[in-house]
Design an enzyme around this catalytic site. Sequence first.
Site, mmCIF file in Angstrom:
data_model
loop_
_atom_site.group_PDB
_atom_site.id
_atom_site.type_symbol
_atom_site.label_atom_id
_atom_site.label_comp_id
_atom_site.label_asym_id
_atom_site.label_seq_id
_atom_site.Cartn_x
_atom_site.Cartn_y
_atom_site.Cartn_z
ATOM 1 N N GLY A 15 -22.209 -23.735 26.109
ATOM 2 C CA GLY A 15 -21.659 -23.976 24.784
ATOM 3 C C GLY A 15 -20.286 -24.605 24.845
ATOM 4 N N GLY A 17 -18.240 -25.234 22.153
ATOM 5 C CA GLY A 17 -17.511 -25.038 20.913
ATOM 6 C C GLY A 17 -16.072 -24.670 21.198
ATOM 7 N N PHE A 18 -15.427 -24.025 20.234
ATOM 8 C CA PHE A 18 -14.016 -23.653 20.417
ATOM 9 C C PHE A 18 -13.831 -22.723 21.607
ATOM 10 C CE2 PHE A 18 -14.138 -24.753 15.877
ATOM 11 C CZ PHE A 18 -13.061 -25.630 15.815
ATOM 12 N N GLY A 19 -14.677 -21.710 21.726
ATOM 13 C CA GLY A 19 -14.536 -20.767 22.828
ATOM 14 C C GLY A 19 -14.842 -21.378 24.169
ATOM 15 N N GLU A 177 -16.441 -23.519 -0.402
ATOM 16 C CA GLU A 177 -15.930 -24.846 -0.057
ATOM 17 C C GLU A 177 -16.932 -25.941 -0.410
ATOM 18 O OE1 GLU A 177 -12.950 -23.383 3.545
ATOM 19 O OE2 GLU A 177 -14.858 -24.327 4.045
ATOM 20 N N ASP A 306 -18.977 -16.396 18.243
ATOM 21 C CA ASP A 306 -19.967 -15.840 17.321
ATOM 22 C C ASP A 306 -21.100 -15.125 18.025
ATOM 23 O OD1 ASP A 306 -18.564 -16.845 15.219
ATOM 24 O OD2 ASP A 306 -19.851 -18.576 14.876
ATOM 25 N N ALA A 322 -13.033 -19.655 14.175
ATOM 26 C CA ALA A 322 -12.589 -20.523 15.263
ATOM 27 C C ALA A 322 -11.375 -19.977 16.013
ATOM 28 C CB ALA A 322 -12.309 -21.924 14.721
#
Length: 454
Positions: A15, A17-19, A177, A306, A322
């Site tokens: 992954g 993503g941010f992590g 949003e 997550d 995030a």
Amino acid sequence: MTPKRAVPPEIVIIGAGFGGLAVARGLRGAGVNVTIVDRQNHHLFQPLLYQVATAALSPAEIAAPIRAVVRGHRHTRVLLDHAVGVDKAARQVRLASGSMLPYDMLVIATGARHSYFGRDDWAAFAPGIKTIDDAVRVRSKVLIAMERAETERQENPDTRAQHLNFVIIGGGPTGVEMAGAIAELTRHAADMDFRHISANCVKVMLIEAGDRVLATFPPDLSAHALGALMGLGVDVRLGARVTDISEDAVTVGDEVIPAAAIVWGAGVQASPAASWLGADADRAGRVIVRPDMTVPGHPEIFVIGDTSSLTTADGRVVPGVAPAAKQQGQFVARQIKAQAVGKTPGAVFRYKNYGNLATIGRKRAVADFGRAKLHGFPAWLVWSTAHIFYLTDFRARLIVGAQWVWHYLTFDRGARLITGIGDGISGVTWAGKPLAPPTISSPAAPMPADGTSD
């Protein structure tokens, strides 16, 4: 005689993503070999995906190629693939391509996917927004709905009205949003660019099963958010439960609500990482980890973002946002570096909450910093600054900042492009006929745990 050099540990990160990227960046120059696995070739800034879906930004402005992000990392490689299992005994990751990827230490940051609470058949009609494909699909449906309403003119006002009904399900940050952004896009576009429809023709509805929107915020900020939505003309239905969804309608109780576009933002569930590992999971499927972010009984396996569930010493659950994923990634990088040199880490992850933010359209937002609370334009400035800061590279920050300033001054959204008519976007119709489903992905199919977000 020259001493034999030790073989560098193999670190696998599932992954980007941010992590996942935070781990990779933290391990740069640490004397370890890093392999990043992701089914996409880009890192995606998911908090701004809704702005792609509502034509405020283009996909390239919130995404960056993973290889470009780690270009300067000499001992890092990227594989375009996704995991389908983990052999803990052999310390290998099973990939969809059929190969086995060995590891000394494993980081799982596969993020979350949408949860339809047992009604996965709704996914075909009410897509969530987790990928660029999702966002482009929603954007096309919204813009095509307006085009079709324009062609109806005055001949059939009932049908035309149906083309301008937009329904968002879920009153969390994503739903709020999206509702605000769709309301602004459709109403301003109707007044500025179309001749036979106006802002009064557009109806945007937000459906929330709870008793207030933004339930994770203090009640007073939820009330401000509700007022901002109503000020944009959004019809907010609280305490309403969706009982059925079809291609062109949402059923709430006994009421059938026609809809040209339906967006799902009501729930998420973790990737299948818990089943890969045979680990305990919470109700959302997230792996319950130790305070050092490892899987119980396996100090060589870390789960973050997550995909993980961690309750801190004071009884609070680390949120799936995030900043938390990024902090966990930085923490795990330090843990791995300590283990790589033979040290016992012994550290415990501590989440630093820098605030909770949500925006409700142009110059409207709410911000919760504990003792300090903001709403309206000041909160919107804080929200904008924070989101620009978290973008991956400096160029993206400049472009997004400039786009927002231009949009604020002119109300113009430069990304109002309908794509996929020739290629086929699932769920999008033109001239009353559905287009062929895409060949690369199907929103109705279960999303593989592939690290597209965390």
